[in-house]
Write a protein that holds these residues in place. Structure first.
Motif, PDB file in Angstrom:
ATOM      1  N   ASN A  19       0.899  -1.800  -0.293  1.00  0.00           N
ATOM      2  CA  ASN A  19      -0.182  -0.067   0.303  1.00  0.00           C
ATOM      3  C   ASN A  19       0.836   1.125   0.497  1.00  0.00           C
ATOM      4  O   ASN A  19       1.467   1.841   0.839  1.00  0.00           O
ATOM      5  N   LEU A  20       0.675   2.073  -0.999  1.00  0.00           N
ATOM      6  CA  LEU A  20       1.575   3.398  -1.197  1.00  0.00           C
ATOM      7  C   LEU A  20       0.825   4.350  -0.634  1.00  0.00           C
ATOM      8  O   LEU A  20      -0.229   4.132  -1.051  1.00  0.00           O
ATOM      9  N   SER A  21       1.129   5.408  -0.176  1.00  0.00           N
ATOM     10  CA  SER A  21       0.743   6.836   0.454  1.00  0.00           C
ATOM     11  C   SER A  21       2.215   7.721  -0.130  1.00  0.00           C
ATOM     12  O   SER A  21       2.604   7.943   0.160  1.00  0.00           O
ATOM     13  N   CYS A  22       1.089   8.690  -0.334  1.00  0.00           N
ATOM     14  CA  CYS A  22       1.693  10.319  -0.863  1.00  0.00           C
ATOM     15  C   CYS A  22       0.378  10.846   0.165  1.00  0.00           C
ATOM     16  O   CYS A  22      -0.274  11.263  -0.666  1.00  0.00           O
ATOM     17  N   ALA A  23       1.658  11.755   0.870  1.00  0.00           N
ATOM     18  CA  ALA A  23       1.208  13.325   1.597  1.00  0.00           C
ATOM     19  C   ALA A  23       1.376  14.280   0.820  1.00  0.00           C
ATOM     20  O   ALA A  23       2.573  15.154   0.983  1.00  0.00           O
ATOM     21  N   ALA A  24       0.661  15.506   0.483  1.00  0.00           N
ATOM     22  CA  ALA A  24       1.057  16.787   0.556  1.00  0.00           C
ATOM     23  C   ALA A  24       0.998  17.919   1.254  1.00  0.00           C
ATOM     24  O   ALA A  24       0.483  17.572   1.982  1.00  0.00           O
ATOM     25  N   SER A  25       2.237  18.365   1.585  1.00  0.00           N
ATOM     26  CA  SER A  25       2.037  18.829   2.607  1.00  0.00           C
ATOM     27  C   SER A  25       2.688  20.989   1.511  1.00  0.00           C
ATOM     28  O   SER A  25       3.185  20.687   0.734  1.00  0.00           O
ATOM     29  N   GLY A  26       2.362  21.655   2.499  1.00  0.00           N
ATOM     30  CA  GLY A  26       2.911  23.415   2.404  1.00  0.00           C
ATOM     31  C   GLY A  26       1.490  24.246   1.463  1.00  0.00           C
ATOM     32  O   GLY A  26       0.344  24.230   2.810  1.00  0.00           O
ATOM     33  N   ASN A  27       1.651  24.590   0.884  1.00  0.00           N
ATOM     34  CA  ASN A  27       0.311  25.641   1.101  1.00  0.00           C
ATOM     35  C   ASN A  27      -0.041  24.952  -0.072  1.00  0.00           C
ATOM     36  O   ASN A  27      -0.243  25.370  -1.453  1.00  0.00           O
ATOM     37  N   ILE A  28      -1.545  24.522   0.881  1.00  0.00           N
ATOM     38  CA  ILE A  28      -2.311  23.984  -0.220  1.00  0.00           C
ATOM     39  C   ILE A  28      -3.907  25.090   0.630  1.00  0.00           C
ATOM     40  O   ILE A  28      -4.384  24.914   0.801  1.00  0.00           O
ATOM     41  N   PHE A  29      -4.393  25.580  -0.576  1.00  0.00           N
ATOM     42  CA  PHE A  29      -5.818  25.670  -1.019  1.00  0.00           C
ATOM     43  C   PHE A  29      -6.441  25.567  -2.080  1.00  0.00           C
ATOM     44  O   PHE A  29      -7.564  24.718  -1.463  1.00  0.00           O
ATOM     45  N   SER A  30      -6.073  24.365  -3.215  1.00  0.00           N
ATOM     46  CA  SER A  30      -7.112  23.792  -3.277  1.00  0.00           C
ATOM     47  C   SER A  30      -6.532  22.370  -3.917  1.00  0.00           C
ATOM     48  O   SER A  30      -5.321  22.193  -4.151  1.00  0.00           O
ATOM     49  N   ALA A  31      -6.820  20.987  -3.834  1.00  0.00           N
ATOM     50  CA  ALA A  31      -6.320  19.827  -4.186  1.00  0.00           C
ATOM     51  C   ALA A  31      -7.075  19.625  -5.479  1.00  0.00           C
ATOM     52  O   ALA A  31      -8.049  18.079  -5.173  1.00  0.00           O
ATOM     53  N   GLY A  32      -5.781  18.976  -6.637  1.00  0.00           N
ATOM     54  CA  GLY A  32      -6.977  18.583  -8.119  1.00  0.00           C
ATOM     55  C   GLY A  32      -6.742  16.571  -7.734  1.00  0.00           C
ATOM     56  O   GLY A  32      -6.584  16.434  -6.495  1.00  0.00           O
ATOM     57  N   ALA A  74      -9.603  14.941   3.639  1.00  0.00           N
ATOM     58  CA  ALA A  74      -9.171  16.270   5.072  1.00  0.00           C
ATOM     59  C   ALA A  74      -7.367  16.232   5.139  1.00  0.00           C
ATOM     60  O   ALA A  74      -6.636  16.649   5.922  1.00  0.00           O
ATOM     61  N   LYS A  75      -6.814  15.074   4.715  1.00  0.00           N
ATOM     62  CA  LYS A  75      -4.998  14.380   5.025  1.00  0.00           C
ATOM     63  C   LYS A  75      -4.097  14.864   3.644  1.00  0.00           C
ATOM     64  O   LYS A  75      -2.950  15.216   3.555  1.00  0.00           O
ATOM     65  N   ASN A  76      -5.030  15.476   2.844  1.00  0.00           N
ATOM     66  CA  ASN A  76      -3.871  15.724   1.851  1.00  0.00           C
ATOM     67  C   ASN A  76      -3.715  14.642   0.839  1.00  0.00           C
ATOM     68  O   ASN A  76      -2.034  14.832   0.620  1.00  0.00           O
TER      69      ASN A  76
END
Length: 115
Positions: A19-32, A74-76
């Motif tokens: 199971n791979l996971s990828c978490a986005a962090s930083g200046n996020i105001f919209s995730a497409g 919620a966790k991007n």
């Protein structure tokens, strides 16, 4: 700036799961759309699966029925559940995301499937 951090790669026997996971962090105001690509040695980088912000998915024929993509807005974070792994799934898996008007890639995580 946005950063994508992948985890979950490794070595597994044929027929196994990862199971791979990828978490986005930083200046996020919209995730497409977020997704996964893979690149085997000497080959081009190909789409494995992607998922829109509202959960619409597109999965490559080569992994359909074995891989499932999902996301937690919620966790991007985007996930790739890989079952029934085959040696031909061996590759570096890259996370990709359209976030806050930008186009981002993770550093890649190695998946190796042995016989």
């Amino acid at each position: 700036q946005v950063r994508l951090v992948e985890s979950g790669g490794g070595l597994v026997q044929a027929g196994g799961s990862l199971n791979l996971s990828c978490a986005a962090s930083g200046n996020i105001f919209s995730a497409g759309t977020m997704g996964w690509y893979r690149q085997a040695p000497g080959k081009q980088r190909d789409l494995v699966a992607h998922i829109s912000s509202i959960g619409r998915t597109d999965i490559a024929d080569s992994v359909k029925g074995r891989f499932t993509i999902s996301r937690d807005n919620a966790k991007n974070t985007v996930y790739l559940q890989m079952n029934g792994l085959k040696p031909e799934d061996t590759a570096v898996y890259y996370c990709h995301a359209y976030i806050s008007g930008g186009d981002y890639w993770g550093q890649g995580t190695q998946v190796t499937v042995s016989l």
